[in-house]
Motif scaffolding. Sequence first.
Motif, PDB file in Angstrom:
ATOM      1  N   GLY A  25       0.794  -1.230   0.000  1.00 28.61           N
ATOM      2  CA  GLY A  25       0.000   0.000   0.000  1.00 28.61           C
ATOM      3  C   GLY A  25       0.819   1.268   0.000  1.00 28.61           C
ATOM      4  N   GLY A  26       2.126   1.154   0.057  1.00 23.27           N
ATOM      5  CA  GLY A  26       2.981   2.336   0.031  1.00 23.27           C
ATOM      6  C   GLY A  26       3.938   2.370   1.202  1.00 23.27           C
ATOM      7  N   GLU A  27       4.735   3.413   1.245  1.00 20.65           N
ATOM      8  CA  GLU A  27       5.758   3.575   2.277  1.00 20.65           C
ATOM      9  C   GLU A  27       5.127   3.671   3.658  1.00 20.65           C
ATOM     10  N   LYS A  28       5.854   3.114   4.629  1.00 21.34           N
ATOM     11  CA  LYS A  28       5.401   3.174   6.021  1.00 21.34           C
ATOM     12  C   LYS A  28       6.612   3.376   6.928  1.00 21.34           C
ATOM     13  N   THR A  29       6.388   4.113   7.997  1.00 17.88           N
ATOM     14  CA  THR A  29       7.429   4.262   9.019  1.00 17.88           C
ATOM     15  C   THR A  29       7.431   3.002   9.894  1.00 17.88           C
ATOM     16  N   ILE A  30       8.450   2.894  10.717  1.00 16.70           N
ATOM     17  CA  ILE A  30       8.509   1.774  11.658  1.00 16.70           C
ATOM     18  C   ILE A  30       7.284   1.803  12.569  1.00 16.70           C
ATOM     19  N   ALA A  31       6.918   2.983  13.024  1.00 14.57           N
ATOM     20  CA  ALA A  31       5.759   3.108  13.913  1.00 14.57           C
ATOM     21  C   ALA A  31       4.476   2.656  13.218  1.00 14.57           C
ATOM     22  N   GLN A  32       4.308   3.017  11.957  1.00 12.69           N
ATOM     23  CA  GLN A  32       3.110   2.609  11.223  1.00 12.69           C
ATOM     24  C   GLN A  32       3.055   1.096  11.039  1.00 12.69           C
ATOM     25  N   VAL A  33       4.193   0.492  10.800  1.00 13.61           N
ATOM     26  CA  VAL A  33       4.232  -0.970  10.680  1.00 13.61           C
ATOM     27  C   VAL A  33       3.943  -1.596  12.044  1.00 13.61           C
ATOM     28  N   ALA A  34       4.569  -1.065  13.090  1.00 15.91           N
ATOM     29  CA  ALA A  34       4.421  -1.627  14.436  1.00 15.91           C
ATOM     30  C   ALA A  34       2.982  -1.594  14.941  1.00 15.91           C
ATOM     31  N   GLU A  35       2.184  -0.617  14.485  1.00 14.05           N
ATOM     32  CA  GLU A  35       0.780  -0.524  14.899  1.00 14.05           C
ATOM     33  C   GLU A  35      -0.009  -1.788  14.582  1.00 14.05           C
ATOM     34  N   ASN A  36       0.446  -2.528  13.593  1.00 11.79           N
ATOM     35  CA  ASN A  36      -0.274  -3.699  13.117  1.00 11.79           C
ATOM     36  C   ASN A  36       0.165  -5.007  13.754  1.00 11.79           C
ATOM     37  N   PHE A  37       1.105  -4.936  14.684  1.00 10.59           N
ATOM     38  CA  PHE A  37       1.641  -6.151  15.283  1.00 10.59           C
ATOM     39  C   PHE A  37       1.709  -6.007  16.803  1.00 10.59           C
ATOM     40  N   ASP A  38       1.600  -7.130  17.464  1.00  9.25           N
ATOM     41  CA  ASP A  38       1.705  -7.152  18.916  1.00  9.25           C
ATOM     42  C   ASP A  38       3.162  -7.409  19.290  1.00  9.25           C
ATOM     43  N   MET A  39       4.002  -6.417  18.992  1.00  9.03           N
ATOM     44  CA  MET A  39       5.429  -6.505  19.319  1.00  9.03           C
ATOM     45  C   MET A  39       5.982  -5.093  19.428  1.00  9.03           C
ATOM     46  N   THR A  40       7.149  -4.991  19.961  1.00 10.31           N
ATOM     47  CA  THR A  40       7.769  -3.684  20.155  1.00 10.31           C
ATOM     48  C   THR A  40       8.262  -3.121  18.820  1.00 10.31           C
ATOM     49  N   ARG A  41       8.497  -1.809  18.834  1.00  8.07           N
ATOM     50  CA  ARG A  41       9.085  -1.187  17.640  1.00  8.07           C
ATOM     51  C   ARG A  41      10.455  -1.777  17.342  1.00  8.07           C
ATOM     52  N   ALA A  42      11.192  -2.089  18.390  1.00 14.79           N
ATOM     53  CA  ALA A  42      12.528  -2.679  18.194  1.00 14.79           C
ATOM     54  C   ALA A  42      12.430  -4.016  17.460  1.00 14.79           C
ATOM     55  N   ALA A  43      11.440  -4.819  17.824  1.00  6.41           N
ATOM     56  CA  ALA A  43      11.251  -6.110  17.142  1.00  6.41           C
ATOM     57  C   ALA A  43      10.859  -5.894  15.686  1.00  6.41           C
ATOM     58  N   VAL A  44       9.981  -4.926  15.436  1.00  7.07           N
ATOM     59  CA  VAL A  44       9.577  -4.614  14.067  1.00  7.07           C
ATOM     60  C   VAL A  44      10.784  -4.117  13.277  1.00  7.07           C
ATOM     61  N   LYS A  45      11.612  -3.286  13.901  1.00 10.16           N
ATOM     62  CA  LYS A  45      12.813  -2.777  13.222  1.00 10.16           C
ATOM     63  C   LYS A  45      13.734  -3.931  12.820  1.00 10.16           C
ATOM     64  N   LYS A  46      13.852  -4.940  13.679  1.00 13.05           N
ATOM     65  CA  LYS A  46      14.684  -6.102  13.335  1.00 13.05           C
ATOM     66  C   LYS A  46      14.121  -6.813  12.103  1.00 13.05           C
ATOM     67  N   HIS A  47      12.803  -6.977  12.061  1.00 11.27           N
ATOM     68  CA  HIS A  47      12.181  -7.610  10.892  1.00 11.27           C
ATOM     69  C   HIS A  47      12.438  -6.776   9.637  1.00 11.27           C
ATOM     70  N   LEU A  48      12.307  -5.466   9.759  1.00  9.20           N
ATOM     71  CA  LEU A  48      12.549  -4.585   8.614  1.00  9.20           C
ATOM     72  C   LEU A  48      14.007  -4.650   8.159  1.00  9.20           C
ATOM     73  N   THR A  49      14.917  -4.788   9.099  1.00  5.89           N
ATOM     74  CA  THR A  49      16.337  -4.919   8.754  1.00  5.89           C
ATOM     75  C   THR A  49      16.587  -6.192   7.961  1.00  5.89           C
ATOM     76  N   VAL A  50      15.968  -7.293   8.377  1.00 12.18           N
ATOM     77  CA  VAL A  50      16.129  -8.559   7.651  1.00 12.18           C
ATOM     78  C   VAL A  50      15.556  -8.421   6.235  1.00 12.18           C
ATOM     79  N   LEU A  51      14.409  -7.763   6.121  1.00 10.83           N
ATOM     80  CA  LEU A  51      13.816  -7.545   4.793  1.00 10.83           C
ATOM     81  C   LEU A  51      14.707  -6.661   3.918  1.00 10.83           C
ATOM     82  N   SER A  52      15.294  -5.653   4.524  1.00  9.44           N
ATOM     83  CA  SER A  52      16.209  -4.775   3.793  1.00  9.44           C
ATOM     84  C   SER A  52      17.470  -5.533   3.371  1.00  9.44           C
TER      85      SER A  52
END
Length: 105
Positions: A25-52
Amino acid sequence: MTNNQPIFRALADPTRRDILLMLRGGEKTIAQVAENFDMTRAAVKKHLTVLSDGGLIQVRPKGREKLNALDLQGMAPVLDWLSFFDAFWDHRLAALKTAIEKESK
């Protein structure tokens, strides 16, 4: 042959696959991605790093935030890998069809 391990590592996790679907759906910040998951922003950032690292998303700075976007070209090695199996099964199914047609004559 290139090393596609980071791509497949990135795709192996269901949360990361969900993140990729979300980024359609387009670009999202870490916070916008994190809103959709039951995990911390740090955990979401780790997932985003692996994807990157797998080349599946691009990250660009915008002010103090980082925007994450789907990189469809990063999927090319996956599609190439899958195309081998498409060709394999096309060949096998064609041979099966020929064998069945011979049997029925």
